[in-house]
Design an enzyme around this catalytic site. Structure first.
Site, PDB file in Angstrom:
ATOM      1  CE  LYS A  41      -0.298  -0.307   5.603  1.00 20.63           C
ATOM      2  NZ  LYS A  41      -1.391  -0.768   6.094  1.00 20.63           N
ATOM      3  NE  ARG A  81      -6.372   0.000  11.365  1.00 17.51           N
ATOM      4  CZ  ARG A  81      -5.363  -0.314  11.003  1.00 17.51           C
ATOM      5  NH1 ARG A  81      -4.621   1.272  10.679  1.00 17.51           N
ATOM      6  NH2 ARG A  81      -4.979  -0.991   9.908  1.00 17.51           N
ATOM      7  CE1 TYR A 118      13.068  31.598   6.265  1.00 22.62           C
ATOM      8  CE2 TYR A 118      12.476  29.162   5.927  1.00 22.62           C
ATOM      9  CZ  TYR A 118      12.823  30.255   5.352  1.00 22.62           C
ATOM     10  OH  TYR A 118      12.369  30.723   3.786  1.00 22.62           O
ATOM     11  CG  MET A 125       9.613  23.934   0.727  1.00 27.84           C
ATOM     12  SD  MET A 125       8.360  24.525  -0.083  1.00 27.84           S
ATOM     13  CE  MET A 125       7.104  25.650   0.835  1.00 27.84           C
TER      14      MET A 125
END
Ligand code: PLP
Length: 347
Positions: free
Chosen positions: A33, A128, A242, A290
């Site tokens: 998956k 679930r 940053y 990023m």
């Protein structure tokens, strides 16, 4: 080129499947998956089919369609989400086997594709997916009369061998499937490691194939090497990145590396994780951007043109720990900007 190099070792993947198969008393399938845990479901599944895998598992019918194109006819492709509204043409055309999760799905399947094979997913305690005991008891006779190929359930705590829920779910699954003649499946990677009581007829490991915990003996499958774009020297007191969150406490050398949170290098690892020059750790300095990472390379004699973030010295679970997550999330987050190289595998 500034793209990172992601190398996927299909021979290691196949070796991991063989190692799990050797521990497993029954047949061993493969869970592919989320595009084969981010590594390309088609390539992963072809290598595993060549090694003898006959049962594949995906989460969505759409994934099953893509996988069928890659695999051709033959192997079973089982769909955990079952038969959702709109899935019938996909299930029929790609020859998928939905794992029916509820009375509603069973009715939908019977109405749309009465002769098409299906499995049933039971809820043995994870709450679930899957039919609850009462729902299954009411539907069982009818479902067993049709082309039922598999009865499965999933363990919530198999990565923790001492957890009491493992034995409780085993009892529940055994009781719910008493007398069932279709093959039964309970174990994923963790369940295989819990021992033969958990193996039943078919296991469906995922993460262990891709080199992740709880299969501690797995061979590493991925290597990720990131190009150094620039190197600069800092004076004491200068900051990096940053928020100016990293401040040099002494003269330092910082390498700026191509790769960031948009590539799945999770921002939470900023200030905690490391990259590697061979087996030498180079700590992240400042926040993850990023597209970029900044790395303290002051202690290196020479800065190589690439630094590794996944390598023998730092596997997916080591990196996951630095990012406060699990190996599954590291793998499935690996972004589309890397140059992917596949090593080994017959096809
Ligand atoms: C993801 C999944 C698997 C594979 O689990 P791993 O822990 O990756 O081995 C097996 N069965 C179900 C139902 C799953 O959701």
């Amino acid at each position: 080129m500034a793209s990172g190099n992601l190398t996927i070792d299909l021979d290691a993947l196949v070796a991991n499947w063989r190692a799990l198969d050797a521990l497993n008393a029954g047949e061993t399938g493969a869970c592919v998956k989320a595009d084969g845990y981010g590594l390309d479901a088609g390539r992963v599944a072809r290598a595993l089919a060549d090694a003898g895998v006959r049962n594949f598992f995906v989460a969505l019918a759409e994934e099953g369609v893509t996988l069928r194109r890659a695999l051709g006819d033959g192997p079973a492709i089982n769909v955990f989400s079952g038969h959702m509204e709109g899935d019938a043409p996909l299930i029929a055309e790609a020859g998928l086997t939905p794992m029916l999760n509820s009375a509603e799905q069973a009715a939908r399947h019977r109405a749309a594709l009465p002769d098409h094979p299906y499995g049933v997913q039971l809820d043995s305690g994870m709450n679930r997916l899957g039919m609850e005991p009462a729902e299954w008891a009411a539907l069982r006779t009818g479902l067993e009369a049709g082309p039922l190929t598999l009865v499965m359930s999933h363990l919530a705590c198999a990565d923790d061998p001492g957890h009491p829920q493992n034995a409780a779910q085993l009892v529940s699954f055994t009781e719910m499937t008493e007398g069932v003649t279709a093959p039964r499946s309970l174990a994923a990677t963790g369940g295989i490691l819990l021992g033969a009581d958990y193996h039943f007829d078919l296991a469906r490991p995922g993460i262990g194939l891709y080199g992740g915990l709880p299969f501690a003996a797995a061979q590493p499958v991925v290597r990720l090497s990131l190009p150094v774009i620039q190197v600069r020297d800092l004076e004491r007191g200068e900051s990096v990145g940053y928020g100016a969150s990293h401040i040099a406490r002494h003269k330092a050398r910082i390498a700026t590396v191509s790769g960031g949170y948009a590539d799945g290098l999770i921002r939470a690892m900023g200030g905690i994780g490391a990259l590697y020059a061979a087996d030498m750790a180079c700590p992240l300095a400042g926040r993850v951007s990023m597209d970029l990472l900044t790395v303290d390379v002051t202690h290196l004699d020479a800065v190589p043109d690439h630094l590794d973030i996944l390598c023998p010295a730092q596997g997916v679970d080591d990196l996951a720990e630095a990012a406060g997550t699990i190996g599954y999330e590291i793998l499935t987050s690996l972004g589309p900007r890397y140059a992917r190289h596949y090593a080994g595998g017959a096809s």
